[in-house]
Design an enzyme around this catalytic site. Structure first.
Site, PDB file in Angstrom:
ATOM      1  CG  ASN A 112      -0.269   0.065   2.533  1.00 34.46           C
ATOM      2  OD1 ASN A 112       0.964   0.160   2.595  1.00 34.46           O
ATOM      3  ND2 ASN A 112      -1.025   0.009   3.612  1.00 34.46           N
ATOM      4  CG  LEU A 113       3.252   2.390  -2.702  1.00 26.89           C
ATOM      5  CD1 LEU A 113       3.147   3.383  -3.864  1.00 26.89           C
ATOM      6  CD2 LEU A 113       4.632   1.729  -2.706  1.00 26.89           C
TER       7      LEU A 113
ATOM      8  N   GLY B 258       3.419  -4.895   7.027  1.00 29.57           N
ATOM      9  CA  GLY B 258       3.060  -4.661   8.421  1.00 29.57           C
ATOM     10  C   GLY B 258       3.715  -3.388   8.920  1.00 29.57           C
TER      11      GLY B 258
ATOM     12  CE  LYS C   4      10.651  -0.770   9.286  1.00 33.51           C
ATOM     13  NZ  LYS C   4      11.895  -1.029   8.630  1.00 33.51           N
TER      14      LYS C   4
ATOM     15  CG  ASN D  72      -1.054  -2.552   8.832  1.00 33.44           C
ATOM     16  OD1 ASN D  72      -1.015  -3.487   8.049  1.00 33.44           O
ATOM     17  ND2 ASN D  72      -0.685  -1.339   8.491  1.00 33.44           N
TER      18      ASN D  72
ATOM     19  CB  SER E  66      10.390  -9.765  15.216  1.00 36.95           C
ATOM     20  OG  SER E  66      11.287  -9.074  16.043  1.00 36.95           O
TER      21      SER E  66
ATOM     22  CE1 TYR F 195       6.684  -5.151  14.364  1.00 35.98           C
ATOM     23  CE2 TYR F 195       8.418  -5.593  15.974  1.00 35.98           C
ATOM     24  CZ  TYR F 195       7.918  -5.692  14.688  1.00 35.98           C
ATOM     25  OH  TYR F 195       8.648  -6.350  13.727  1.00 35.98           O
TER      26      TYR F 195
ATOM     27  CE  LYS G 218       6.031  -8.403  12.793  1.00 32.62           C
ATOM     28  NZ  LYS G 218       5.699  -8.627  11.392  1.00 32.62           N
TER      29      LYS G 218
ATOM     30  CG  ASN H 183      15.433   0.051  13.744  1.00 28.85           C
ATOM     31  OD1 ASN H 183      14.533   0.230  12.942  1.00 28.85           O
ATOM     32  ND2 ASN H 183      15.299  -0.752  14.780  1.00 28.85           N
TER      33      ASN H 183
ATOM     34  N   GLY I 262      12.048  -0.725  27.904  1.00 26.29           N
ATOM     35  CA  GLY I 262      11.706  -1.945  27.165  1.00 26.29           C
ATOM     36  C   GLY I 262      12.905  -2.615  26.522  1.00 26.29           C
TER      37      GLY I 262
HETATM   38  P1  NAD Z   1       9.150  -1.829   5.739  1.00 24.73           P
HETATM   39  O1  NAD Z   1       8.250  -0.876   6.445  1.00 24.73           O
HETATM   40  O2  NAD Z   1      10.311  -1.287   4.996  1.00 24.73           O
HETATM   41  O3  NAD Z   1       8.292  -2.719   4.721  1.00 24.73           O
HETATM   42  C1  NAD Z   1       6.956  -3.075   4.985  1.00 24.73           C
HETATM   43  C2  NAD Z   1       6.148  -2.776   3.725  1.00 24.73           C
HETATM   44  O4  NAD Z   1       4.782  -3.154   3.968  1.00 24.73           O
HETATM   45  C3  NAD Z   1       6.137  -1.292   3.361  1.00 24.73           C
HETATM   46  O5  NAD Z   1       6.480  -1.145   1.994  1.00 24.73           O
HETATM   47  C4  NAD Z   1       4.699  -0.848   3.621  1.00 24.73           C
HETATM   48  O6  NAD Z   1       4.288   0.154   2.710  1.00 24.73           O
HETATM   49  C5  NAD Z   1       3.937  -2.153   3.447  1.00 24.73           C
HETATM   50  N1  NAD Z   1       2.683  -2.233   4.206  1.00 24.73           N
HETATM   51  C6  NAD Z   1       2.471  -1.945   5.520  1.00 24.73           C
HETATM   52  N2  NAD Z   1       1.201  -2.184   5.858  1.00 24.73           N
HETATM   53  C7  NAD Z   1       0.577  -2.647   4.737  1.00 24.73           C
HETATM   54  C8  NAD Z   1      -0.743  -3.063   4.445  1.00 24.73           C
HETATM   55  N3  NAD Z   1      -1.699  -3.032   5.382  1.00 24.73           N
HETATM   56  N4  NAD Z   1      -1.043  -3.472   3.189  1.00 24.73           N
HETATM   57  C9  NAD Z   1      -0.091  -3.487   2.220  1.00 24.73           C
HETATM   58  N5  NAD Z   1       1.175  -3.105   2.439  1.00 24.73           N
HETATM   59  C10 NAD Z   1       1.510  -2.687   3.687  1.00 24.73           C
HETATM   60  O7  NAD Z   1       9.617  -2.909   6.817  1.00 24.73           O
HETATM   61  P2  NAD Z   1      10.771  -4.010   6.716  1.00 24.73           P
HETATM   62  O8  NAD Z   1      11.886  -3.578   7.587  1.00 24.73           O
HETATM   63  O9  NAD Z   1      11.018  -4.385   5.317  1.00 24.73           O
HETATM   64  O10 NAD Z   1      10.039  -5.201   7.481  1.00 24.73           O
HETATM   65  C11 NAD Z   1       9.285  -6.193   6.795  1.00 24.73           C
HETATM   66  C12 NAD Z   1       8.645  -7.118   7.811  1.00 24.73           C
HETATM   67  O11 NAD Z   1       9.660  -7.675   8.637  1.00 24.73           O
HETATM   68  C13 NAD Z   1       7.664  -6.424   8.756  1.00 24.73           C
HETATM   69  O12 NAD Z   1       6.559  -7.288   8.973  1.00 24.73           O
HETATM   70  C14 NAD Z   1       8.453  -6.258  10.036  1.00 24.73           C
HETATM   71  O13 NAD Z   1       7.655  -6.238  11.179  1.00 24.73           O
HETATM   72  C15 NAD Z   1       9.337  -7.489  10.009  1.00 24.73           C
HETATM   73  N6  NAD Z   1      10.589  -7.310  10.771  1.00 24.73           N
HETATM   74  C16 NAD Z   1      11.401  -6.248  10.490  1.00 24.73           C
HETATM   75  C17 NAD Z   1      12.555  -6.047  11.239  1.00 24.73           C
HETATM   76  C18 NAD Z   1      13.444  -4.851  10.983  1.00 24.73           C
HETATM   77  O14 NAD Z   1      14.212  -4.478  11.868  1.00 24.73           O
HETATM   78  N7  NAD Z   1      13.413  -4.231   9.810  1.00 24.73           N
HETATM   79  C19 NAD Z   1      12.883  -6.942  12.267  1.00 24.73           C
HETATM   80  C20 NAD Z   1      12.054  -8.038  12.507  1.00 24.73           C
HETATM   81  C21 NAD Z   1      10.891  -8.207  11.750  1.00 24.73           C
HETATM   82  N1  UDP Z   2      20.196   2.092  20.188  1.00 31.90           N
HETATM   83  C1  UDP Z   2      20.838   3.226  20.645  1.00 31.90           C
HETATM   84  N2  UDP Z   2      20.518   4.421  20.073  1.00 31.90           N
HETATM   85  C2  UDP Z   2      19.595   4.551  19.072  1.00 31.90           C
HETATM   86  C3  UDP Z   2      18.957   3.374  18.606  1.00 31.90           C
HETATM   87  C4  UDP Z   2      19.269   2.160  19.193  1.00 31.90           C
HETATM   88  O1  UDP Z   2      21.666   3.162  21.545  1.00 31.90           O
HETATM   89  O2  UDP Z   2      19.333   5.663  18.607  1.00 31.90           O
HETATM   90  C5  UDP Z   2      20.548   0.778  20.764  1.00 31.90           C
HETATM   91  C6  UDP Z   2      19.399   0.054  21.446  1.00 31.90           C
HETATM   92  O3  UDP Z   2      19.307   0.439  22.797  1.00 31.90           O
HETATM   93  C7  UDP Z   2      19.810  -1.420  21.254  1.00 31.90           C
HETATM   94  C8  UDP Z   2      20.531  -1.424  19.913  1.00 31.90           C
HETATM   95  O4  UDP Z   2      20.949  -0.068  19.684  1.00 31.90           O
HETATM   96  O5  UDP Z   2      20.733  -1.799  22.257  1.00 31.90           O
HETATM   97  C9  UDP Z   2      19.668  -1.873  18.738  1.00 31.90           C
HETATM   98  O6  UDP Z   2      18.473  -1.112  18.740  1.00 31.90           O
HETATM   99  P1  UDP Z   2      17.462  -1.129  17.521  1.00 31.90           P
HETATM  100  O7  UDP Z   2      16.341  -0.165  17.845  1.00 31.90           O
HETATM  101  O8  UDP Z   2      18.194  -0.912  16.238  1.00 31.90           O
HETATM  102  O9  UDP Z   2      16.920  -2.626  17.478  1.00 31.90           O
HETATM  103  P2  UDP Z   2      16.187  -3.520  18.593  1.00 31.90           P
HETATM  104  O10 UDP Z   2      17.188  -4.557  18.987  1.00 31.90           O
HETATM  105  O11 UDP Z   2      15.757  -2.644  19.705  1.00 31.90           O
HETATM  106  O12 UDP Z   2      15.043  -4.110  17.837  1.00 31.90           O
END
Ligand code: NAD
Ligand code: UDP
Length: 337
Positions: A32-33, A82, A84, A99, A124, A148, A152, A198, A293
């Site tokens: 859905n961008l 989703g 995130k 969502n 995750s 969040y 999951k 992040n 957290g």
């Molecule tokens: P991202 O936000 O870059 O990509 C998610 C995509 O989903 C986006 O393009 C967004 O537009 C689309 N989207 C969101 N809601 C939607 C909906 N209702 N319908 C259609 N499209 C939708 O995120 P990402 O980092 O690529 O993560 C992808 C997946 O991996 C997510 O489910 C996220 O929770 C999971 N994940 C990500 C991380 C991380 O750190 N990036 C870590 C663990 C799990």
């Molecule tokens: N962190 C930090 N400063 C920031 C973002 C993250 O010190 O601006 C630290 C955070 O406390 C954790 C690690 O970096 O120890 C990774 O955090 P991130 O949010 O990237 O991922 P998480 O493991 O929380 O999903």
């Protein structure tokens, strides 16, 4: 093999589409961008030589899903779509449950109508909560500390129940550790909107001069240098994990759960240092209070994925930082609109 990739315009989804094309699979993107840009499609085409089919729409839209499934013979679904952001989920829990949870249920119901019985779900490491020990393997207890993470966990539980009731389905739960890095071409990468939540994108934006300094969230954890330790995994390795899962278990009925991580933990200060080496820039930082957290340390036992999927991460910390910096320099303000 035709694979519907929900969220395929996003960070991990776009990298995975490139590898699917390289392996001769056909990704069909549905997004859905909400958190990505149309120009991602140009970049996928530039790097892979193929422009995937793209449907703009929402996974919660039943009619839209039915129309997409009716047009193609989909073999499998990789479900990235989703929301995130942990902090945002605390402020907007309903939006996150709607969502992430409702969206997944509507999607799986549409799959059922279309007789598509294979799904790979983006879970995750957050589902392990605050683990009693590290490294973490797939049999560790699960819990959630924010909406969040709970979304999951709820989806994992719904899919587990659904698979039990429908034993001919193949359902794969991939628990990602900390995805970082970008495509080695520098054409695709992580493009957070607003202030990055992040660590890696924040460090990278400090190095390029978009932000003044990094706030390091606590230096009094029980870790070697007092800062938090995480298992950072290169997005190219993570994407390869999806291809391995598709090939090895995507057509095998059952519930399959894997950690996707490297098995190595790095502290926040180690990440800063590695990024300084890769970029030649100084990354200014201040130590501030712990982020509520956060946990002290988290890294994967990746042995199950190695044994059963024949997959393991191969990109080291240097590649993670060098590739992130390459993307950041080529695209200082992210993807074009
Ligand atoms: P991202 O936000 O870059 O990509 C998610 C995509 O989903 C986006 O393009 C967004 O537009 C689309 N989207 C969101 N809601 C939607 C909906 N209702 N319908 C259609 N499209 C939708 O995120 P990402 O980092 O690529 O993560 C992808 C997946 O991996 C997510 O489910 C996220 O929770 C999971 N994940 C990500 C991380 C991380 O750190 N990036 C870590 C663990 C799990
Ligand atoms: N962190 C930090 N400063 C920031 C973002 C993250 O010190 O601006 C630290 C955070 O406390 C954790 C690690 O970096 O120890 C990774 O955090 P991130 O949010 O990237 O991922 P998480 O493991 O929380 O999903």
């Amino acid at each position: 093999m035709q694979v519907l990739v929900t969220g395929g315009m996003g960070y991990i989804g776009s990298h995975t589409c490139i590898q699917m094309i390289e392996k001769g699979m056909t990704p069909i993107i549905l997004d859905n961008l909400d958190n990505s840009k149309q120009s991602v499609l140009d970049r996928i085409e530039l790097v892979s030589g193929l422009r995937p089919l793209f449907y703009q729409g929402d996974i919660r839209d039943k009619t839209f899903l039915d129309s997409v499934f009716s047009k193609h013979n989909i073999d499998s679904v990789i479900h990235f779509a989703g929301l995130k952001a942990v902090g945002e989920s605390v402020a907007k829990p309903l939006e996150y449950y709607d969502n992430n949870v409702t969206g997944t249920l509507v999607l799986v119901d549409a799959m059922r109508r279309a007789n598509v019985k294979s799904i790979i779900f983006s879970s995750s490491a957050t589902v392990y909560g605050d683990p009693a020990s590290v490294p973490i393997n797939e049999s560790f207890p699960t819990s959630a500390t924010n909406p969040y993470g709970r979304s999951k966990l709820i989806v994992e539980e719904c899919l587990t129940d659904f698979q039990q009731a429908n034993p001919d389905w193949s359902i794969t739960l991939l628990r990602y550790f900390n995805p970082v890095g970008s495509h080695p071409s520098g054409e695709l990468g992580e493009d957070p909107q607003g202030i990055p939540n992040n660590l890696m994108p924040f460090i990278s934006q400090v190095a390029i001069g978009r932000r003044e300094f990094l706030s390091v969230f606590g230096d009094d954890y029980a870790t070697p240098d007092g800062t938090g330790v995480r298992d950072y995994i290169h997005v190219v390795d993570l994407s390869a994990g999806h291809i391995a899962a598709l090939n090895k278990v995507g057509t095998k009925s059952g519930l399959h759960t894997y950690n996707l991580g490297t098995g190595i933990g790095y502290s926040v200060l180690e990440m800063v240092k590695a990024f300084e080496q890769a970029s030649g820039k100084t990354v200014a930082y201040n130590i501030v209070d712990r982020r509520p957290g956060d946990i002290a340390e988290c890294w994967a036992d990746p042995a199950k994925a190695k044994t059963e999927l024949d997959w393991s991460a191969s990109y080291d910390l240097k590649r993670m930082t060098v590739d992130t910096w390459n993307w950041q320099q080529k695209n200082p303000t992210g993807y074009p609109d």
